[in-house]
Motif scaffolding. Structure first.
Motif, PDB file in Angstrom:
ATOM      1  N   THR A 190       0.812  -1.214   0.000  1.00 35.37           N
ATOM      2  CA  THR A 190       0.000   0.000   0.000  1.00 35.37           C
ATOM      3  C   THR A 190       0.844   1.261   0.000  1.00 35.37           C
ATOM      4  OG1 THR A 190      -1.529  -1.265   1.396  1.00 35.37           O
ATOM      5  CG2 THR A 190      -2.053   1.038   1.083  1.00 35.37           C
ATOM      6  N   THR A 191       2.095   1.158   0.402  1.00 36.67           N
ATOM      7  CA  THR A 191       2.964   2.323   0.529  1.00 36.67           C
ATOM      8  C   THR A 191       4.194   2.187  -0.357  1.00 36.67           C
ATOM      9  OG1 THR A 191       4.264   1.349   2.327  1.00 36.67           O
ATOM     10  CG2 THR A 191       2.266   2.557   2.951  1.00 36.67           C
ATOM     11  N   GLY A 192       4.870   3.326  -0.550  1.00 36.16           N
ATOM     12  CA  GLY A 192       6.105   3.309  -1.315  1.00 36.16           C
ATOM     13  C   GLY A 192       7.173   2.437  -0.676  1.00 36.16           C
ATOM     14  N   ARG A 193       7.202   2.416   0.631  1.00 28.73           N
ATOM     15  CA  ARG A 193       8.204   1.583   1.310  1.00 28.73           C
ATOM     16  C   ARG A 193       7.966   0.099   1.040  1.00 28.73           C
ATOM     17  NH1 ARG A 193      10.053   4.027   7.158  1.00 28.73           N
ATOM     18  NH2 ARG A 193      10.578   6.125   6.422  1.00 28.73           N
ATOM     19  N   SER A 194       6.697  -0.291   0.982  1.00 24.93           N
ATOM     20  CA  SER A 194       6.420  -1.705   0.692  1.00 24.93           C
ATOM     21  C   SER A 194       6.796  -2.038  -0.742  1.00 24.93           C
ATOM     22  CB  SER A 194       4.945  -2.025   0.952  1.00 24.93           C
ATOM     23  OG  SER A 194       4.087  -1.332   0.068  1.00 24.93           O
TER      24      SER A 194
ATOM     25  N   ILE B  32     -13.695   0.591   3.975  1.00 28.57           N
ATOM     26  CA  ILE B  32     -12.235   0.735   3.900  1.00 28.57           C
ATOM     27  C   ILE B  32     -11.802   1.987   4.652  1.00 28.57           C
ATOM     28  CG2 ILE B  32     -10.299   1.178   2.339  1.00 28.57           C
ATOM     29  CD1 ILE B  32     -11.728  -0.538   0.252  1.00 28.57           C
ATOM     30  N   GLY B  33     -12.528   3.062   4.473  1.00 26.39           N
ATOM     31  CA  GLY B  33     -12.170   4.315   5.137  1.00 26.39           C
ATOM     32  C   GLY B  33     -12.253   4.247   6.649  1.00 26.39           C
TER      33      GLY B  33
ATOM     34  N   GLY C 240      -3.682  -3.361  -5.342  1.00 29.20           N
ATOM     35  CA  GLY C 240      -5.106  -3.329  -5.616  1.00 29.20           C
ATOM     36  C   GLY C 240      -5.861  -2.457  -4.643  1.00 29.20           C
ATOM     37  N   THR C 241      -5.866  -2.857  -3.365  1.00 26.68           N
ATOM     38  CA  THR C 241      -6.610  -2.112  -2.351  1.00 26.68           C
ATOM     39  C   THR C 241      -6.188  -0.652  -2.302  1.00 26.68           C
ATOM     40  OG1 THR C 241      -6.725  -4.151  -1.040  1.00 26.68           O
ATOM     41  CG2 THR C 241      -7.306  -2.105   0.070  1.00 26.68           C
ATOM     42  N   ALA C 242      -4.922  -0.376  -2.537  1.00 20.47           N
ATOM     43  CA  ALA C 242      -4.428   1.007  -2.509  1.00 20.47           C
ATOM     44  C   ALA C 242      -5.157   1.893  -3.496  1.00 20.47           C
ATOM     45  CB  ALA C 242      -2.929   1.030  -2.798  1.00 20.47           C
ATOM     46  N   PHE C 243      -5.695   1.313  -4.585  1.00 18.18           N
ATOM     47  CA  PHE C 243      -6.377   2.102  -5.608  1.00 18.18           C
ATOM     48  C   PHE C 243      -7.890   2.133  -5.430  1.00 18.18           C
ATOM     49  CE2 PHE C 243      -2.354   1.201  -7.776  1.00 18.18           C
ATOM     50  CZ  PHE C 243      -2.068   2.442  -8.339  1.00 18.18           C
TER      51      PHE C 243
ATOM     52  N   GLN D 230      -4.588  -6.961   3.744  1.00 22.29           N
ATOM     53  CA  GLN D 230      -4.324  -6.822   5.177  1.00 22.29           C
ATOM     54  C   GLN D 230      -3.950  -5.399   5.576  1.00 22.29           C
ATOM     55  OE1 GLN D 230      -1.434  -9.946   6.022  1.00 22.29           O
ATOM     56  NE2 GLN D 230      -3.048 -11.198   6.934  1.00 22.29           N
ATOM     57  N   THR D 231      -3.404  -4.614   4.668  1.00 17.12           N
ATOM     58  CA  THR D 231      -2.994  -3.246   5.018  1.00 17.12           C
ATOM     59  C   THR D 231      -3.991  -2.212   4.499  1.00 17.12           C
ATOM     60  OG1 THR D 231      -1.623  -3.097   3.015  1.00 17.12           O
ATOM     61  CG2 THR D 231      -0.550  -3.862   5.034  1.00 17.12           C
ATOM     62  N   TYR D 232      -5.254  -2.608   4.356  1.00 17.31           N
ATOM     63  CA  TYR D 232      -6.240  -1.712   3.749  1.00 17.31           C
ATOM     64  C   TYR D 232      -6.414  -0.402   4.506  1.00 17.31           C
ATOM     65  CZ  TYR D 232      -9.991  -2.629   7.189  1.00 17.31           C
ATOM     66  OH  TYR D 232     -10.761  -2.692   8.324  1.00 17.31           O
ATOM     67  N   SER D 233      -6.108  -0.390   5.788  1.00 16.80           N
ATOM     68  CA  SER D 233      -6.279   0.837   6.579  1.00 16.80           C
ATOM     69  C   SER D 233      -5.340   1.950   6.120  1.00 16.80           C
ATOM     70  CB  SER D 233      -6.030   0.545   8.064  1.00 16.80           C
ATOM     71  OG  SER D 233      -4.700   0.101   8.273  1.00 16.80           O
ATOM     72  N   LEU D 234      -4.336   1.617   5.313  1.00 22.81           N
ATOM     73  CA  LEU D 234      -3.386   2.618   4.831  1.00 22.81           C
ATOM     74  C   LEU D 234      -3.805   3.243   3.510  1.00 22.81           C
ATOM     75  CD1 LEU D 234      -0.052   0.717   5.623  1.00 22.81           C
ATOM     76  CD2 LEU D 234      -1.225   2.429   7.014  1.00 22.81           C
ATOM     77  N   ALA D 235      -4.881   2.748   2.909  1.00 24.78           N
ATOM     78  CA  ALA D 235      -5.350   3.301   1.639  1.00 24.78           C
ATOM     79  C   ALA D 235      -5.860   4.727   1.839  1.00 24.78           C
ATOM     80  CB  ALA D 235      -6.450   2.424   1.062  1.00 24.78           C
ATOM     81  N   GLU D 236      -5.642   5.567   0.820  1.00 19.33           N
ATOM     82  CA  GLU D 236      -6.075   6.963   0.895  1.00 19.33           C
ATOM     83  C   GLU D 236      -6.848   7.343  -0.362  1.00 19.33           C
ATOM     84  OE1 GLU D 236      -3.237   9.898   2.255  1.00 19.33           O
ATOM     85  OE2 GLU D 236      -1.858   8.293   2.817  1.00 19.33           O
TER      86      GLU D 236
END
Length: 440
Positions: free
Chosen positions: A294-298, A332-333, A313-316, A397-403
């Motif tokens: 979800t992030t650039g670091r990942s 998701i939000g 996927g989830t990030a978008f 699993q990291t969906y909470s980081l989506a923006e």
């Protein structure tokens, strides 16, 4: 041209001219040189010299041979990936989330956008392809995902029993259950469509294509990627000639993309990348990492682990261009629940945000697409009513980081953050990242 120059250069030409550009023609040659010059003057000079080279006298034979070589090289997945400004692939998300607008926005920003053909008729897929092409400059790459024909799930005999357990809920909602039928999602017909209207990249999920199917897609000018969740699946995909492997870790949202739902891969992404790399028959085969990114670091992490690109996927899903329905966006939000693997909604293992339906039907059989069709009316009704407890809330699993960012902004940010993270890691490895304290 040397191998590296050809690989890098053909990807740039492909992105800016498209696979059918005739390099022998003056307009195409001028455009090629101009496009490449904007990115690499050194390579522009090589292309310019090679195109002018009077191989095969002056009858065009030399140019046609060069054209053929370029087309052959263009089919390589690595060429397409190398041509991306950002190593970001937007995951294909069936069911309405993936849209032509989303795919086009990602590709225009320098990533690789994907359409999802799953659950759509051939006519609907053709319209999506026309739409995304209308939104993209000629030659900018994009992809299309197909569902490979699923086998018959081990739990098919339990379908009627599962339907009985759902019937009371359907009656309460005033909905009739669907017909639990098997189908192949118009797989052959979609292959025919791609023969007539080829796309730069075709990815497959839920199974391994045959070698003849891979050859057929490649002959049309498409690179072929296969989704794998285990080392054994990776080996099988390599044997049929896949041009790239989408390595999906268990962290991923949505369906597990492997071949056998009876034994879905349950390996984390970083572990799976290492295992697939160690077992690779062809070490030049690009790996596209997917699952919990979800992030650039990942993204930086999987690139450092050997992936050629990261698929998110989830990030978008919160992007304005995505077709995510309001209730799903809200879930998701809020980010107030964990995710879990379930077969409750479709009969195939998938990861979603835990809700009532998921918890109530943890005993759903492995029977895809029969369960998918059985529960479709229930899920459609719940989605329409905004009932987040009644339909699937696919998320990693990291969906909470989506923006909720525009897709283009997200691609650029991910690419920038990944480069910064890799530079920071480089400094750390070289001993420049932090002072060393304590006893020697």
């Amino acid at each position: 041209l040397g191998p590296e120059e050809k690989r890098r250069g053909t990807s740039l030409l492909y992105r800016d001219l498209g696979p059918t550009a005739a390099l022998g023609s003056s307009p195409a040659r001028d455009a090629a040189v101009a496009c490449v010059q904007a990115r690499s003057t050194g390579f522009m000079e090589l292309v310019d010299a090679k195109i002018r080279e009077p191989t095969g006298a002056h009858d065009g034979t030399g140019l046609m041979m060069q054209h053929k070589e370029v087309l052959q090289a263009v089919k390589m997945s690595q060429s397409i990936l190398d041509g991306l400004r950002h190593p970001i692939v937007q995951a294909p998300m069936a069911g309405g989330v993936s849209t032509p607008a989303l795919a086009a926005a990602v590709s225009r920003a320098g990533g690789l956008g994907f359409l999802a053909a799953g659950y759509k008729t051939v006519d609907e897929v053709e319209r999506d392809l026309a739409a995304v092409r209308s939104l993209l400059p000629a030659g900018v790459p994009y992809g299309l995902n197909l569902f490979a024909p699923p086998g018959h799930g081990a739990g098919v005999a339990e379908i009627n029993s599962y339907a009985d357990r759902l019937r009371e809920e359907a009656q309460e909602r005033g909905v009739a259950l669907g017909n639990p039928r098997w189908d192949d999602d118009w797989y052959s017909e979609k292959l025919d469509l791609l023969g007539e209207h080829p796309v730069p990249v075709v990815s497959l999920t839920f199974g391994c294509p045959t070698q003849s199917q891979v050859d057929r897609l490649r002959a049309s000018g498409s690179a072929v990627w296969v989704t794998v969740t285990t080392v054994e699946e990776a080996r099988a995909a390599q044997r049929v000639g896949a041009d790239g492997l989408v390595v999906q870790g268990v962290e991923a949202g949505g369906h597990r993309g492997g071949f056998d739902d009876t034994h879905p891969g349950d390996i984390g992404l970083l572990a799976l990348l290492q295992l697939v790399l160690a077992a690779a028959v062809n070490h030049d085969l690009p790996l596209i990492a997917a699952g919990g990114l979800t992030t650039g670091r990942s993204v930086a992490a999987v690139l450092a682990a050997g992936a050629a690109a990261a698929q998110l996927g989830t990030a978008f899903m919160l992007c304005p261009e995505a077709g995510t329905v309001p209730a799903h966006r809200d879930a998701i939000g809020r980010a107030d629940a964990l995710t879990a693997l379930t077969r409750a909604f479709t009969g195939r293992t998938a990861r979603g945000i835990i809700n009532r339906f998921l918890q109530d039907h943890s005993d759903a059989p492995s029977a895809y697409p029969e369960v998918h069709h059985l529960t479709a009316p229930l899920r459609t009704t719940a989605r329409t009513r905004g009932d987040i407890d009644g339909f699937h809330l696919w998320a990693g699993q990291t969906y909470s980081l989506a923006e909720p960012l525009p897709a283009a902004d997200l691609v650029v940010r991910l690419g920038t953050e990944a480069r910064e993270a890799l530079e920071a890691a480089k400094r750390t490895v070289s001993g420049q990242g932090f002072p060393i304290t304590g006893p020697a």
